[in-house]
Design a protein around this motif. Structure first.
Motif, PDB file in Angstrom:
ATOM      1  N   ILE A 135       0.844  -1.199   0.000  1.00 31.91           N
ATOM      2  CA  ILE A 135       0.000   0.000   0.000  1.00 31.91           C
ATOM      3  C   ILE A 135       0.876   1.245   0.000  1.00 31.91           C
ATOM      4  O   ILE A 135       1.881   1.304   0.716  1.00 31.91           O
ATOM      5  CB  ILE A 135      -0.920   0.024   1.237  1.00 31.91           C
ATOM      6  CG1 ILE A 135      -1.928  -1.135   1.178  1.00 31.91           C
ATOM      7  CG2 ILE A 135      -1.666   1.353   1.360  1.00 31.91           C
ATOM      8  CD1 ILE A 135      -2.680  -1.344   2.464  1.00 31.91           C
ATOM      9  N   TYR A 136       0.498   2.229  -0.805  1.00 33.86           N
ATOM     10  CA  TYR A 136       1.099   3.554  -0.718  1.00 33.86           C
ATOM     11  C   TYR A 136      -0.023   4.575  -0.679  1.00 33.86           C
ATOM     12  O   TYR A 136      -0.809   4.687  -1.621  1.00 33.86           O
ATOM     13  CB  TYR A 136       2.035   3.841  -1.885  1.00 33.86           C
ATOM     14  CG  TYR A 136       2.845   5.107  -1.681  1.00 33.86           C
ATOM     15  CD1 TYR A 136       3.938   5.101  -0.821  1.00 33.86           C
ATOM     16  CD2 TYR A 136       2.500   6.306  -2.302  1.00 33.86           C
ATOM     17  CE1 TYR A 136       4.682   6.255  -0.598  1.00 33.86           C
ATOM     18  CE2 TYR A 136       3.231   7.460  -2.086  1.00 33.86           C
ATOM     19  CZ  TYR A 136       4.326   7.432  -1.225  1.00 33.86           C
ATOM     20  OH  TYR A 136       5.052   8.574  -0.995  1.00 33.86           O
ATOM     21  N   ARG A 137      -0.102   5.310   0.416  1.00 28.38           N
ATOM     22  CA  ARG A 137      -1.125   6.342   0.572  1.00 28.38           C
ATOM     23  C   ARG A 137      -0.427   7.697   0.718  1.00 28.38           C
ATOM     24  O   ARG A 137       0.470   7.861   1.545  1.00 28.38           O
ATOM     25  CB  ARG A 137      -2.009   6.075   1.788  1.00 28.38           C
ATOM     26  CG  ARG A 137      -2.811   4.788   1.689  1.00 28.38           C
ATOM     27  CD  ARG A 137      -3.773   4.653   2.856  1.00 28.38           C
ATOM     28  NE  ARG A 137      -4.871   5.596   2.764  1.00 28.38           N
ATOM     29  CZ  ARG A 137      -6.056   5.349   2.175  1.00 28.38           C
ATOM     30  NH1 ARG A 137      -6.262   4.166   1.614  1.00 28.38           N
ATOM     31  NH2 ARG A 137      -6.993   6.258   2.161  1.00 28.38           N
ATOM     32  N   LYS A 138      -0.863   8.641  -0.082  1.00 27.10           N
ATOM     33  CA  LYS A 138      -0.248   9.970  -0.108  1.00 27.10           C
ATOM     34  C   LYS A 138      -1.321  11.024   0.134  1.00 27.10           C
ATOM     35  O   LYS A 138      -2.289  11.117  -0.617  1.00 27.10           O
ATOM     36  CB  LYS A 138       0.434  10.203  -1.459  1.00 27.10           C
ATOM     37  CG  LYS A 138       1.134  11.547  -1.596  1.00 27.10           C
ATOM     38  CD  LYS A 138       1.856  11.633  -2.940  1.00 27.10           C
ATOM     39  CE  LYS A 138       2.587  12.957  -3.106  1.00 27.10           C
ATOM     40  NZ  LYS A 138       3.315  13.039  -4.385  1.00 27.10           N
ATOM     41  N   VAL A 139      -1.135  11.814   1.185  1.00 26.44           N
ATOM     42  CA  VAL A 139      -2.070  12.895   1.501  1.00 26.44           C
ATOM     43  C   VAL A 139      -1.403  14.210   1.119  1.00 26.44           C
ATOM     44  O   VAL A 139      -0.304  14.511   1.572  1.00 26.44           O
ATOM     45  CB  VAL A 139      -2.423  12.902   3.000  1.00 26.44           C
ATOM     46  CG1 VAL A 139      -3.435  14.014   3.293  1.00 26.44           C
ATOM     47  CG2 VAL A 139      -2.983  11.550   3.424  1.00 26.44           C
ATOM     48  N   ARG A 140      -2.067  14.993   0.293  1.00 24.14           N
ATOM     49  CA  ARG A 140      -1.479  16.232  -0.221  1.00 24.14           C
ATOM     50  C   ARG A 140      -2.572  17.271  -0.415  1.00 24.14           C
ATOM     51  O   ARG A 140      -3.771  16.967  -0.334  1.00 24.14           O
ATOM     52  CB  ARG A 140      -0.749  15.956  -1.531  1.00 24.14           C
ATOM     53  CG  ARG A 140      -1.541  15.103  -2.519  1.00 24.14           C
ATOM     54  CD  ARG A 140      -0.687  14.638  -3.679  1.00 24.14           C
ATOM     55  NE  ARG A 140      -1.310  13.538  -4.409  1.00 24.14           N
ATOM     56  CZ  ARG A 140      -0.818  13.000  -5.515  1.00 24.14           C
ATOM     57  NH1 ARG A 140       0.296  13.480  -6.028  1.00 24.14           N
ATOM     58  NH2 ARG A 140      -1.412  11.991  -6.105  1.00 24.14           N
ATOM     59  N   ASP A 141      -2.170  18.486  -0.694  1.00 17.90           N
ATOM     60  CA  ASP A 141      -3.130  19.585  -0.790  1.00 17.90           C
ATOM     61  C   ASP A 141      -3.956  19.553  -2.069  1.00 17.90           C
ATOM     62  O   ASP A 141      -5.046  20.125  -2.107  1.00 17.90           O
ATOM     63  CB  ASP A 141      -2.406  20.929  -0.690  1.00 17.90           C
ATOM     64  CG  ASP A 141      -1.992  21.248   0.739  1.00 17.90           C
ATOM     65  OD1 ASP A 141      -2.718  20.859   1.658  1.00 17.90           O
ATOM     66  OD2 ASP A 141      -0.940  21.876   0.928  1.00 17.90           O
ATOM     67  N   ARG A 142      -3.437  18.924  -3.108  1.00 23.24           N
ATOM     68  CA  ARG A 142      -4.212  18.776  -4.334  1.00 23.24           C
ATOM     69  C   ARG A 142      -3.962  17.378  -4.890  1.00 23.24           C
ATOM     70  O   ARG A 142      -3.022  16.694  -4.484  1.00 23.24           O
ATOM     71  CB  ARG A 142      -3.866  19.855  -5.363  1.00 23.24           C
ATOM     72  CG  ARG A 142      -2.407  19.928  -5.762  1.00 23.24           C
ATOM     73  CD  ARG A 142      -2.184  21.036  -6.792  1.00 23.24           C
ATOM     74  NE  ARG A 142      -0.811  21.064  -7.260  1.00 23.24           N
ATOM     75  CZ  ARG A 142       0.146  21.815  -6.721  1.00 23.24           C
ATOM     76  NH1 ARG A 142      -0.144  22.605  -5.697  1.00 23.24           N
ATOM     77  NH2 ARG A 142       1.375  21.790  -7.202  1.00 23.24           N
ATOM     78  N   ALA A 143      -4.768  16.964  -5.829  1.00 17.41           N
ATOM     79  CA  ALA A 143      -4.798  15.557  -6.225  1.00 17.41           C
ATOM     80  C   ALA A 143      -3.585  15.098  -7.018  1.00 17.41           C
ATOM     81  O   ALA A 143      -3.330  13.902  -7.113  1.00 17.41           O
ATOM     82  CB  ALA A 143      -6.074  15.276  -7.036  1.00 17.41           C
ATOM     83  N   SER A 144      -2.831  16.022  -7.613  1.00 18.22           N
ATOM     84  CA  SER A 144      -1.667  15.604  -8.385  1.00 18.22           C
ATOM     85  C   SER A 144      -0.626  16.707  -8.388  1.00 18.22           C
ATOM     86  O   SER A 144      -0.905  17.869  -8.061  1.00 18.22           O
ATOM     87  CB  SER A 144      -2.059  15.265  -9.828  1.00 18.22           C
ATOM     88  OG  SER A 144      -2.480  16.438 -10.516  1.00 18.22           O
ATOM     89  N   TYR A 145       0.594  16.323  -8.772  1.00 22.66           N
ATOM     90  CA  TYR A 145       1.702  17.271  -8.903  1.00 22.66           C
ATOM     91  C   TYR A 145       1.886  18.103  -7.634  1.00 22.66           C
ATOM     92  O   TYR A 145       1.998  19.326  -7.668  1.00 22.66           O
ATOM     93  CB  TYR A 145       1.479  18.176 -10.122  1.00 22.66           C
ATOM     94  CG  TYR A 145       2.759  18.782 -10.657  1.00 22.66           C
ATOM     95  CD1 TYR A 145       3.837  17.969 -11.000  1.00 22.66           C
ATOM     96  CD2 TYR A 145       2.898  20.149 -10.801  1.00 22.66           C
ATOM     97  CE1 TYR A 145       5.024  18.517 -11.475  1.00 22.66           C
ATOM     98  CE2 TYR A 145       4.071  20.714 -11.275  1.00 22.66           C
ATOM     99  CZ  TYR A 145       5.138  19.892 -11.602  1.00 22.66           C
ATOM    100  OH  TYR A 145       6.306  20.436 -12.069  1.00 22.66           O
ATOM    101  N   ALA A 146       1.910  17.409  -6.491  1.00 25.11           N
ATOM    102  CA  ALA A 146       2.132  18.074  -5.213  1.00 25.11           C
ATOM    103  C   ALA A 146       2.896  17.138  -4.301  1.00 25.11           C
ATOM    104  O   ALA A 146       2.728  15.918  -4.341  1.00 25.11           O
ATOM    105  CB  ALA A 146       0.801  18.464  -4.569  1.00 25.11           C
ATOM    106  N   TYR A 147       3.755  17.722  -3.462  1.00 21.42           N
ATOM    107  CA  TYR A 147       4.479  16.929  -2.489  1.00 21.42           C
ATOM    108  C   TYR A 147       3.524  16.457  -1.390  1.00 21.42           C
ATOM    109  O   TYR A 147       2.490  17.071  -1.127  1.00 21.42           O
ATOM    110  CB  TYR A 147       5.612  17.742  -1.857  1.00 21.42           C
ATOM    111  CG  TYR A 147       6.665  18.198  -2.834  1.00 21.42           C
ATOM    112  CD1 TYR A 147       7.125  17.357  -3.841  1.00 21.42           C
ATOM    113  CD2 TYR A 147       7.203  19.473  -2.745  1.00 21.42           C
ATOM    114  CE1 TYR A 147       8.102  17.781  -4.727  1.00 21.42           C
ATOM    115  CE2 TYR A 147       8.188  19.904  -3.633  1.00 21.42           C
ATOM    116  CZ  TYR A 147       8.625  19.055  -4.623  1.00 21.42           C
ATOM    117  OH  TYR A 147       9.588  19.471  -5.499  1.00 21.42           O
ATOM    118  N   ALA A 148       3.919  15.390  -0.729  1.00 21.36           N
ATOM    119  CA  ALA A 148       3.092  14.840   0.340  1.00 21.36           C
ATOM    120  C   ALA A 148       3.162  15.712   1.586  1.00 21.36           C
ATOM    121  O   ALA A 148       4.232  16.159   1.989  1.00 21.36           O
ATOM    122  CB  ALA A 148       3.558  13.426   0.678  1.00 21.36           C
TER     123      ALA A 148
END
Length: 316
Positions: free
Chosen positions: A227-240
């Protein structure tokens, strides 16, 4: 961009020798990080050594049952490889979560690992930054630190390592292979590759001067749900803000590493013994030494909830 000279060597050792004999020389492959920094004159190499023609673009099985990934394998090709998708799913998912399709088409395995640990103050040449200009101070310490490190930082730097791929490779116990200017080879566990800033934040890795990465070795596959889960400010092209790379078995055992929280991929193996008890006992141990700022203290609870979501996903 300042002027520079350029060459294309024929072998990895020749490439390392070319960097060794030229002051302030740099290797270049995809250039997805280096060229941006050169345009901003944050990086100002006098000489570029192009390693794209060295034949380091293969993914091959090892005698131990793992895979040897060449330093020049593009991120897109690595994530799409059937063996990676089947046996190292956490790595494929992490790569696809990073950057954009165009960048993944150019970015290389070694270059991804070597991208600078950085923050907005590193990019802003009007602000003090010990990483960019040692001894100038750290603008982030008293500035906006929402995205920055909660653990592993120092009084000199609180930037976070921005990558996704390395977080997955950390949970897989990958090993980095290198060559130096004399042809000497070395193997570096990924756990020892990225440095904490301490009082030398300008040094990101434990590579020696002119040492060239030639490959990354993955051990034999680890069973379990990847599993890889990434929480970021926008859905793509953003750092975690926070990411979790996890391999979880049905009996509750497993491995977990975190991204977006420290100057390097963050894993505390001793905490993994508590995975069967739930997310909170694990994150309490992982972040026992955390020193968050007022802006980013939320990351501690976010890391716990992101791991809890990964545990629930594995059970499902």
């Amino acid at each position: 961009m300042k002027s520079f000279t350029y060459e294309r060597p024929g072998t990895p050792a020749e490439a390392a020798a070319a960097v060794a004999r030229t002051p302030n020389a740099k290797f270049i492959a995809g250039g997805t990080n280096l060229l941006d920094l050169m345009k901003l004159q944050i990086e100002t190499p006098t000489h570029l050594v192009d390693v794209n023609g060295l034949g380091l673009d293969k993914i091959e099985p090892t005698s131990e049952g793992g895979l040897r990934v060449g330093a020049l394998v593009r991120n897109t090709d690595l994530a799409a490889d059937v063996r990676i998708r089947r046996d190292y799913g956490v790595l494929a998912r992490a790569i696809v979560a990073g950057a954009s399709g165009q960048l993944r088409n150019r970015a290389t395995t070694a270059g991804n690992l070597l991208q600078r640990t950085r923050c907005p103050y590193f990019y802003d040449t009007a602000q003090p930054c010990n990483k960019r200009q040692p001894g100038s101070g750290c603008g982030a310490l008293d500035g906006i630190s929402r995205q920055l490190a909660v653990v592993g930082a120092s009084k000199s730097c609180i930037a976070t390592y921005p990558g996704d791929m390395a977080v997955a490779m950390r949970v897989l116990d990958a090993t980095i292979e290198t060559v130096d200017a004399r042809g000497g080879e070395r193997k570096i566990p990924l756990s020892e590759f990225h440095r904490l800033p301490g009082d030398r934040p300008e040094v990101d890795t434990t590579l020696r001067p002119s040492e060239l990465i030639t490959a990354v070795t993955l051990p034999k596959p680890v069973p379990g749900t990847h599993i890889y889960r990434k929480v970021r400010d926008r859905a793509s092209y953003a750092y975690a803000l926070v990411s979790v790379a996890a391999i979880l078995a049905k009996d509750g055992s497993g491995r977990v590493a975190f991204g977006g929280v420290a100057p390097r991929p963050w894993r505390v193996e001793a905490a993994e013994a508590d995975l069967a008890k739930g997310a909170k006992p694990v994150t309490d141990r992982v972040f026992a030494d955390a020193k968050p700022t007022h802006d980013n203290a939320f990351k501690l609870k976010l890391a716990e909830r992101t791991l809890a979501a990964a545990l629930n996903q594995a059970k499902a």
